[in-house]
Design a protein around this motif. Structure first.
Motif, mmCIF file in Angstrom:
data_model
loop_
_atom_site.group_PDB
_atom_site.id
_atom_site.type_symbol
_atom_site.label_atom_id
_atom_site.label_comp_id
_atom_site.label_asym_id
_atom_site.label_seq_id
_atom_site.Cartn_x
_atom_site.Cartn_y
_atom_site.Cartn_z
ATOM 1 N N HIS B 58 1.066 33.468 -6.517
ATOM 2 C CA HIS B 58 0.029 33.978 -5.609
ATOM 3 C C HIS B 58 -1.222 34.358 -6.397
ATOM 4 N N MET B 59 -1.037 35.087 -7.488
ATOM 5 C CA MET B 59 -2.201 35.512 -8.279
ATOM 6 C C MET B 59 -2.978 34.299 -8.780
ATOM 7 N N GLY B 62 -5.117 32.725 -6.223
ATOM 8 C CA GLY B 62 -6.352 33.486 -6.058
ATOM 9 C C GLY B 62 -7.311 33.302 -7.221
ATOM 10 N N VAL B 63 -6.764 33.265 -8.416
ATOM 11 C CA VAL B 63 -7.598 33.056 -9.615
ATOM 12 C C VAL B 63 -8.378 31.749 -9.478
ATOM 13 N N TYR B 64 -7.707 30.709 -9.004
ATOM 14 C CA TYR B 64 -8.392 29.423 -8.840
ATOM 15 C C TYR B 64 -9.417 29.497 -7.706
ATOM 16 N N LEU B 65 -9.071 30.155 -6.619
ATOM 17 C CA LEU B 65 -10.059 30.329 -5.531
ATOM 18 C C LEU B 65 -11.317 30.997 -6.062
ATOM 19 N N GLY B 66 -11.129 31.897 -7.025
ATOM 20 C CA GLY B 66 -12.253 32.622 -7.600
ATOM 21 C C GLY B 66 -12.934 31.900 -8.752
ATOM 22 N N GLY B 67 -12.433 30.713 -9.114
ATOM 23 C CA GLY B 67 -13.157 29.898 -10.090
ATOM 24 C C GLY B 67 -12.664 29.988 -11.516
ATOM 25 N N ALA B 68 -11.487 30.564 -11.742
ATOM 26 C CA ALA B 68 -10.950 30.617 -13.109
ATOM 27 C C ALA B 68 -9.631 29.851 -13.168
ATOM 28 N N ILE B 94 -4.340 23.378 -4.665
ATOM 29 C CA ILE B 94 -4.765 24.298 -5.709
ATOM 30 C C ILE B 94 -3.969 23.970 -6.971
#
Lengths: 198, 177
Positions: B58-59, B62-68, B94
């Motif tokens: 899950h984290m 989210g990290v990828y959604l945020g560009g990292a 993702i």
């Protein structure tokens, strides 16, 4: 125990506080319909599945985007499934994350079965606090909505705010559900197309 | 641990750096311990311990959604915990990169590790994860690099499974003495 707040009104009021630097993610079920109902923008990400994960997904976004405010809207059913997230987030904290739990004491999408918060036996804000989350609160009445907005948008995180809402049968206000679309839309909005598509 | 002279965790750490990976989510395993230490000592990499492995998937979503970019370190038993968390990276395309240390397959002393160890490749593949198996120390870093490219350029969920052949198996009778 569920309280007297109306979730749709509450979320509508909450999103009035947002700007371009606010990213909002909603957990599966009613929080998605609530957030979409309050206004669809590319900075919303609707998590249609992966139950239990909303807090950690938002946490991941917050880690990658430390200059944005990340607000996770989720329900008690989902949060009960992923309570370890409180401990993980508390031990590796970020200042830009607020988790707002819309707690109606029910599994709303599956027939309204009672969750462990329904009778007040289990206290999600208490679990968050004991897990080490910096700021926790339980909101039960309209006079506290300003406080909820302060917690969601301003208070240094991590924040866990539980809003006790009524169990209501409301119309589903369905957002887009293509994961690929929602992902690209969100990334394009915050990274710019050039970076998002590389 | 491995009896090879090759310092494969150092090579993997370098690959992670070269690939621009900045977030490491993990539930520890003895086989990952040196890589974890290397990441802990790296100011460009953040290491986050999970209470359970699905938190990590899950984290990282989210990290990828945020560009990292991130990687998940886990052992084969933890693969059983992540199944539904893979729904999001699967349907959203993702990229997910995992490095899995295997138990239950090569001289395993603990029968309780066998079911999930044996089930690991099948479970991952059933959820759409591309599986790269390695059983030689010198293959690990190149496999992680290939997996990273397949994940982040090819928009796939990819797991590198590191065999117990590399990690060495424990003899519980020795440990009990």
């Amino acid at each position: 125990m569920s309280g007297g707040l109306h979730r749709r009104d509450l979320v509508k009021e909450l999103v009035k506080g947002r700007d371009k630097n606010t990213l909002m993610l909603s957990g599966l079920g009613s929080p998605c319909w609530d957030l979409n109902n309050a206004g669809d923008v590319p900075e919303n990400f609707y998590i249609w599945g992966a139950m239990g994960g909303a807090a950690m997904i938002g946490y991941g976004v917050a880690r990658a985007q430390p200059d944005k405010r990340v607000i996770v809207l989720t329900g008690d059913g989902e949060m009960l499934m992923g309570m370890g997230a409180f401990a993980s987030i508390a031990n590796f904290p970020v200042r830009n994350l607020a988790i707002v739990v819309l707690d109606n004491g029910r599994f709303g999408e599956t027939g309204g079965q009672k969750t462990h918060t329904s009778t007040g036996v289990t206290d999600l804000a208490g679990i968050a606090k004991a897990s080490g989350i910096a700021t926790t609160a339980t909101i039960t009445q309209e006079s506290e909505i300003a406080k909820l907005k302060e917690l969601a948008f301003k208070t240094p995180g991590p924040v866990v705010a539980v809003a006790k809402v009524q169990y209501e049968k409301l119309k589903f206000v369905l957002p887009a559900n293509s994961g690929g679309y929602l992902k690209d839309r969100f990334r394009n909005a915050i990274l710019g197309v050039d970076r998002a598509q590389m | 641990m491995t009896d090879t002279k090759l310092d494969w965790p150092a090579d993997v750490h370098k690959v992670l750096r070269d690939e621009g990976i900045t977030e490491v989510a993990m539930v520890p395993d003895a086989g990952h311990s040196r890589l974890i230490e290397l990441c802990e000592g790296d100011n460009d990499i953040s290491l986050v311990t999970m209470t359970t492995e699905e938190e990590g998937i899950h984290m990282l979503s989210g990290v990828y959604l945020g560009g990292a970019k991130g990687v998940m370190l886990l052992q084969s038993s933890g693969v059983g915990n992540i199944m539904n968390s893979l729904a999001m990276p699967n349907t959203c395309r993702i990229p997910i990169l995992m490095i899995v240390t295997m138990r239950g397959e090569w001289g395993e002393f603990n029968s309780w590790q066998v079911p999930m160890g044996q089930g690991t490749p099948g479970c991952l593949e059933a959820m759409g994860v591309r599986v790269l198996r390695v059983d030689q120390a010198e293959e690990i870093a190149p496999a992680v690099k290939a997996a990273s490219r397949l994940a982040f350029d090819g928009q796939q969920m990819v797991a590198v499974l590191i065999s117990q052949k590399v990690l060495g198996f424990k003899d519980f009778r020795e440990l009990a003495r």
